[in-house]
Design an enzyme around this catalytic site. Structure first.
Site, PDB file in Angstrom:
ATOM      1  CD1 TRP A  10      -2.095  -2.092   0.242  1.00 51.67           C
ATOM      2  CD2 TRP A  10      -2.958  -1.388   2.127  1.00 51.67           C
ATOM      3  NE1 TRP A  10      -3.186  -3.090   0.482  1.00 51.67           N
ATOM      4  CE2 TRP A  10      -3.560  -2.611   1.605  1.00 51.67           C
ATOM      5  CE3 TRP A  10      -3.294  -0.855   3.450  1.00 51.67           C
ATOM      6  CZ2 TRP A  10      -4.640  -3.055   2.371  1.00 51.67           C
ATOM      7  CZ3 TRP A  10      -4.414  -1.434   3.980  1.00 51.67           C
ATOM      8  CH2 TRP A  10      -4.968  -2.607   3.627  1.00 51.67           C
ATOM      9  CE  LYS A  11       4.242   1.075  -4.529  1.00 51.00           C
ATOM     10  NZ  LYS A  11       5.142   1.632  -5.752  1.00 51.00           N
ATOM     11  CD  GLU A  97       8.300   2.877  -4.656  1.00 50.40           C
ATOM     12  OE1 GLU A  97       7.630   2.588  -3.189  1.00 50.40           O
ATOM     13  OE2 GLU A  97       7.607   2.309  -5.643  1.00 50.40           O
ATOM     14  CD  GLU A 167       8.307  -5.360  -6.587  1.00 45.54           C
ATOM     15  OE1 GLU A 167       7.200  -5.332  -6.716  1.00 45.54           O
ATOM     16  OE2 GLU A 167       8.985  -4.389  -5.619  1.00 45.54           O
ATOM     17  N   GLY A 173       5.120   1.184 -10.788  1.00 43.72           N
ATOM     18  CA  GLY A 173       4.280   2.212 -10.794  1.00 43.72           C
ATOM     19  C   GLY A 173       4.218   3.112 -12.078  1.00 43.72           C
ATOM     20  N   GLY A 229       1.492  -3.087  -6.528  1.00 42.54           N
ATOM     21  CA  GLY A 229       1.278  -1.807  -5.575  1.00 42.54           C
ATOM     22  C   GLY A 229       0.043  -1.075  -5.871  1.00 42.54           C
ATOM     23  N   GLY A 230      -0.118  -0.167  -6.823  1.00 38.94           N
ATOM     24  CA  GLY A 230      -1.336   0.626  -7.271  1.00 38.94           C
ATOM     25  C   GLY A 230      -2.471  -0.282  -7.235  1.00 38.94           C
TER      26      GLY A 230
HETATM   27  C1  PEP Z   1       5.546  -2.173  -5.721  1.00 36.12           C
HETATM   28  O1  PEP Z   1       5.322  -1.128  -5.204  1.00 36.12           O
HETATM   29  O2  PEP Z   1       6.010  -3.213  -5.342  1.00 36.12           O
HETATM   30  C2  PEP Z   1       4.691  -2.501  -7.102  1.00 36.12           C
HETATM   31  C3  PEP Z   1       5.167  -3.590  -7.943  1.00 36.12           C
HETATM   32  O3  PEP Z   1       4.079  -1.322  -7.551  1.00 36.12           O
HETATM   33  P1  PEP Z   1       2.952  -1.204  -8.833  1.00 36.12           P
HETATM   34  O4  PEP Z   1       2.144  -2.491  -8.881  1.00 36.12           O
HETATM   35  O5  PEP Z   1       2.232   0.207  -8.747  1.00 36.12           O
HETATM   36  O6  PEP Z   1       3.997  -0.905  -9.969  1.00 36.12           O
END
Ligand code: PEP
Length: 249
Positions: A10-11, A97, A167, A173, A229-230
């Protein structure tokens, strides 16, 4: 067989009320009998609300980061023991990040990984290359180096008890996803690096996973789920992605 997992990062989004409501919605639609495990990673300050909201639904909770030190004068930091004390079972370690924006080195990531396991948490180690590194054909080398740093800290056996999320930084993102073939190539290389001990290690793909691309990614032989993430901020999308993983079982 490696356990299948769907994880939501959820960041730094939401507030106490929205975190509790998202967790409640997930818990209402999730049953512990699923062959797939669901984990959510809310911001630290919402961990308690989320733990209460998920209750005994089977949805697991984790922290997005941790401090490598056990306790002491580390203002603003959160230890592995503190996360475990709040009911966390998992913790993200080395998210790109954290590496890119907060200067986490391979060495610090390896120390955090070790601290997490010592406190009984399952680390979800995030690895991946930048766009420039991919363009320079350094992807496999970078990922292998990030993984080796952790092996030096906890040995191969320790790493294989964790979860690894590949990733690609350029896909996080951005709405741009690695193709299933690109993702599988890296997952296959990670599996090979782990050798026999890693046959049952859960390997996740992360980077703009959404309901439209999840099935093709999850169909790859070395992809055991996703770190999202999103799309994990909307219960419907996240549950839809989870359902696509269940259907691969
Ligand atoms: C993440 O934050 O690990 C990620 C993969 O984000 P997103 O799915 O938004 O790219």
């Amino acid at each position: 067989m490696a356990k299948s997992l769907i994880a939501g990062n959820w960041k730094m989004h939401g507030n106490a009320a929205s975190a509790a409501s998202l967790a409640t919605e997930l818990a209402e639609h999730w049953t512990d009998q699923n062959s797939v495990e669901m984990i959510v990673f809310p911001p630290f300050v919402h961990l308690t609300q989320v733990s209460v909201a998920v209750g005994h639904s089977g949805v697991a909770v984790g922290g997005q980061n941790l401090c490598q030190f056990e306790s002491g004068a580390y203002t603003g930091e959160i230890s592995a023991v503190m996360l475990a004390d709040l009911g966390c079972q998992y913790v993200l370690v080395g998210h790109s990040e954290r590496r890119a924006l907060f200067g986490e080195t391979d060495q610090a990531v390896a120390e955090k990984f070790k601290a997490a396991q010592q406190a009984g948490l399952v680390p979800v180690l995030c690895v991946g290359e930048s766009l420039q590194q991919r363009q320079q054909q350094q992807t496999l080398e970078i990922v292998a180096r990030q993984i080796s740093a952790v092996i030096e800290s906890v040995a191969l056996e320790g790493l294989c008890r964790a979860v690894i999320a590949y990733e690609p930084v350029w896909a996080i993102g951005t709405g741009e996803t690695a193709s299933p073939e690109q993702a599988q190539e890296v997952h296959g290389a990670i599996r090979a690096q782990l050798g026999d001990l890693g046959r049952e290690t859960t390997l996740l793909y992360g980077g703009s996973v959404n309901p439209g691309n999840a099935a093709a990614l999850f169909a790859q032989p070395d992809i055991n789920g996703g770190l999202v993430g999103g799309a994990s901020l909307e219960a419907d999308d996240f549950l839809n992605i989870a359902q696509q993983l269940i259907e691969q079982e």
